[in-house]
Structure formats: C-alpha cells, structure tokens
Design a protein around this motif. Structure first.
Motif, short mmCIF file in Angstrom:
data_model
loop_
_atom_site.label_atom_id
_atom_site.label_comp_id
_atom_site.label_asym_id
_atom_site.label_seq_id
_atom_site.Cartn_x
_atom_site.Cartn_y
_atom_site.Cartn_z
N ARG A 1 0.83 -1.21 0.00
CA ARG A 1 0.00 0.00 0.00
C ARG A 1 0.86 1.25 0.00
O ARG A 1 0.57 2.22 -0.71
CB ARG A 1 -0.94 -0.01 1.21
CG ARG A 1 -2.13 -0.92 1.06
CD ARG A 1 -3.16 -0.71 2.17
NE ARG A 1 -2.64 -1.05 3.47
CZ ARG A 1 -2.69 -2.25 4.02
NH1 ARG A 1 -3.27 -3.24 3.38
NH2 ARG A 1 -2.19 -2.48 5.22
N GLU A 2 1.94 1.25 0.80
CA GLU A 2 2.85 2.40 0.84
C GLU A 2 3.50 2.62 -0.52
O GLU A 2 3.62 3.76 -0.98
CB GLU A 2 3.92 2.21 1.91
CG GLU A 2 3.39 2.29 3.32
CD GLU A 2 4.42 1.84 4.37
OE1 GLU A 2 5.52 1.39 4.01
OE2 GLU A 2 4.09 1.94 5.57
N GLY A 3 3.93 1.54 -1.16
CA GLY A 3 4.55 1.64 -2.48
C GLY A 3 3.60 2.19 -3.52
O GLY A 3 3.97 3.02 -4.36
N ILE A 4 2.36 1.74 -3.48
CA ILE A 4 1.35 2.22 -4.43
C ILE A 4 1.08 3.70 -4.20
O ILE A 4 1.00 4.49 -5.15
CB ILE A 4 0.06 1.38 -4.34
CG1 ILE A 4 0.31 -0.03 -4.90
CG2 ILE A 4 -1.10 2.06 -5.07
CD1 ILE A 4 -0.83 -1.01 -4.65
N ALA A 5 0.94 4.08 -2.93
CA ALA A 5 0.70 5.50 -2.61
C ALA A 5 1.85 6.37 -3.11
O ALA A 5 1.63 7.44 -3.69
CB ALA A 5 0.50 5.67 -1.11
N ARG A 6 3.08 5.92 -2.89
CA ARG A 6 4.26 6.67 -3.34
C ARG A 6 4.28 6.76 -4.88
O ARG A 6 4.56 7.82 -5.45
CB ARG A 6 5.53 5.98 -2.83
CG ARG A 6 6.74 6.84 -2.83
CD ARG A 6 7.95 6.24 -2.09
NE ARG A 6 8.02 4.80 -2.02
CZ ARG A 6 7.82 4.07 -0.91
NH1 ARG A 6 7.55 4.67 0.23
NH2 ARG A 6 7.90 2.76 -0.94
N ALA A 7 3.97 5.66 -5.55
CA ALA A 7 3.96 5.65 -7.01
C ALA A 7 2.87 6.57 -7.56
O ALA A 7 3.08 7.24 -8.58
CB ALA A 7 3.76 4.22 -7.52
N LYS A 8 1.72 6.64 -6.88
CA LYS A 8 0.65 7.54 -7.31
C LYS A 8 1.09 8.99 -7.21
O LYS A 8 0.84 9.79 -8.12
CB LYS A 8 -0.62 7.30 -6.49
CG LYS A 8 -1.38 6.06 -6.88
CD LYS A 8 -2.63 5.89 -6.04
CE LYS A 8 -3.41 4.66 -6.48
NZ LYS A 8 -4.61 4.45 -5.64
N VAL A 9 1.74 9.33 -6.09
CA VAL A 9 2.24 10.70 -5.90
C VAL A 9 3.24 11.06 -6.99
O VAL A 9 3.24 12.16 -7.53
CB VAL A 9 2.86 10.87 -4.49
CG1 VAL A 9 3.64 12.16 -4.38
CG2 VAL A 9 1.78 10.80 -3.43
N ASP A 10 4.10 10.11 -7.34
CA ASP A 10 5.12 10.34 -8.38
C ASP A 10 4.55 10.23 -9.80
O ASP A 10 5.28 10.43 -10.77
CB ASP A 10 6.27 9.33 -8.23
CG ASP A 10 7.04 9.50 -6.93
OD1 ASP A 10 6.91 10.58 -6.29
OD2 ASP A 10 7.76 8.56 -6.54
N GLY A 11 3.26 9.89 -9.92
CA GLY A 11 2.64 9.77 -11.23
C GLY A 11 3.04 8.52 -11.99
O GLY A 11 2.87 8.43 -13.20
N LYS A 12 3.56 7.54 -11.28
CA LYS A 12 4.04 6.31 -11.92
C LYS A 12 3.04 5.16 -11.84
O LYS A 12 3.19 4.17 -12.53
CB LYS A 12 5.36 5.85 -11.29
CG LYS A 12 6.49 6.83 -11.50
CD LYS A 12 7.74 6.36 -10.81
CE LYS A 12 8.86 7.36 -10.99
NZ LYS A 12 10.06 6.97 -10.25
N TYR A 13 2.03 5.29 -10.99
CA TYR A 13 1.09 4.19 -10.79
C TYR A 13 -0.11 4.37 -11.70
O TYR A 13 -0.81 5.37 -11.63
CB TYR A 13 0.63 4.13 -9.33
CG TYR A 13 -0.28 2.95 -9.04
CD1 TYR A 13 0.23 1.67 -8.89
CD2 TYR A 13 -1.66 3.12 -8.92
CE1 TYR A 13 -0.59 0.60 -8.62
CE2 TYR A 13 -2.49 2.04 -8.66
CZ TYR A 13 -1.94 0.78 -8.51
OH TYR A 13 -2.76 -0.28 -8.25
N LYS A 14 -0.31 3.42 -12.54
CA LYS A 14 -1.44 3.48 -13.48
C LYS A 14 -2.50 2.44 -13.14
O LYS A 14 -3.54 2.42 -13.76
CB LYS A 14 -0.94 3.23 -14.91
CG LYS A 14 0.20 4.13 -15.33
CD LYS A 14 -0.25 5.55 -15.53
CE LYS A 14 0.89 6.36 -16.09
NZ LYS A 14 1.12 7.59 -15.43
N GLY A 15 -2.20 1.53 -12.22
CA GLY A 15 -3.14 0.45 -11.92
C GLY A 15 -2.97 -0.70 -12.89
O GLY A 15 -2.16 -0.64 -13.82
#
Length: 183
Positions: free
Chosen positions: A127-141
């Motif tokens: 969950r922490e990794g996903i949240a960090r990736a979302k903030v960085d704009g790297k998480y697309k799902g």
C-alpha cells in the motif's frame, strides 16, 4: 481403533508429479486412509470436507505441507479448531509438526501468527509503495485484460461464436466479453 488419515491436494490436474509425491509420502507416513483431490484451494474442496467428517476422536490427520490443507491463517485456525473439537491431532510432514502435544499445538499457533504478521507487513509495504507511485505519477493500476483483447472479442463475435465460447477461447469471463462488446 484410531485411524491415520492422509489428505493430498494439488491445484490443477497438471501437477501430477507433486500429487504422486504427496500420496507416496502419506503412505510412507503410515496413512491407512487417503483423501485426495485436485482442486484450487479457493474452490470447493469436497474431499477435504469428507475427510473432516470421516475423522473420529483419537485419529490423526496428516498432510505433507501446510498449504495443501489451509488457504490462509484464518482458514487454518478454523480447521485446527474443528480438529481439536473432534479430538483429532494434525501432523504436517515437511514441518515435523504434530499437534498431539501441547508443544506442537503452540508451535503451530506461533507459526500461524508469524505468517499472518508477515502477510500484514507485506500488504502494508505494498500500500505504501502504491501510494508513493501515485504521488510520483508512476502508478497506473492494472491494465484491463479484457479491453486489450476487445478487438479479438469483436472479431470472434463477428465469426458467429457465442459469448461463452469467446470467453472460454480467450480465457476471459463472460462478463468481460459483454463489456468488450459494449465498449
């Protein structure tokens, strides 16, 4: 007379060698009754239920590995409680664990608690990794699998295949096929 009962399971029919190895180990461990099935741990396991109904006070249930028996820690707890209620001990061969003694029962409970803790920690890190990736704009799902095959779904439908046939052919759910045809 007490019984030594074995339970063997693999997730798929393709796992022939693993299944045969379990049966061999259970026989060598002295099982005089075997219950066996090849079904996913999340599916309905009829032979496990039949096995649990068969067991009587004083019997021993033997499995080769813990994951052949329980889906997760919660399921393990339910199974152990059910066995204990019936007066049945559990042996797990690869762990050298036997719940017929207080020490064996304690170790099983500790292992279950550690496994549950590890799982919770892994999920928290995820969950922490996903949240960090979302903030960085790297998480697309996760990419929608069915939509990547939407054109293939439409092509097969145009060829006259039924939705259930398309789903089976492409390894999709029928619901995904409906969505792809609508989209």
């Amino acid at each position: 007379m007490t019984a030594i009962v074995g339970y063997a399971r693999t997730s798929t029919l393709d796992q022939v060698a693993g299944f045969e190895a379990q049966l061999r180990e259970l026989t060598q461990a002295g099982c005089n009754k075997l219950f066996q099935e090849q079904v996913s741990s999340v599916g309905k396991r009829q032979q496990l239920e039949t096995c649990l109904d068969y067991l009587r006070e004083g019997d021993t249930l033997i499995v080769t590995k813990l994951d052949r028996l329980a889906r997760n820690v919660g399921h393990l707890g339910q199974l152990v409680a059910r066995l204990k209620e019936k007066g049945v001990s559990l042996r797990i061969l690869d762990l050298g664990l036997d719940t017929s003694s207080p020490t064996g029962e304690l170790i099983l409970n500790m292992m279950g608690a550690v496994a549950q803790f590890e799982r919770q920690m892994m999920l928290e890190r995820q969950r922490e990794g996903i949240a960090r990736a979302k903030v960085d704009g790297k998480y697309k799902g996760r990419a929608p699998t069915a939509m990547r095959q939407a054109q293939r779904v439409k092509d097969l439908a145009a060829e006259g295949l039924r939705r259930s046939e398309i789903a089976q052919h492409l390894g999709l759910s029928e619901r995904s096929v409906y969505r792809a045809l609508r989209g």
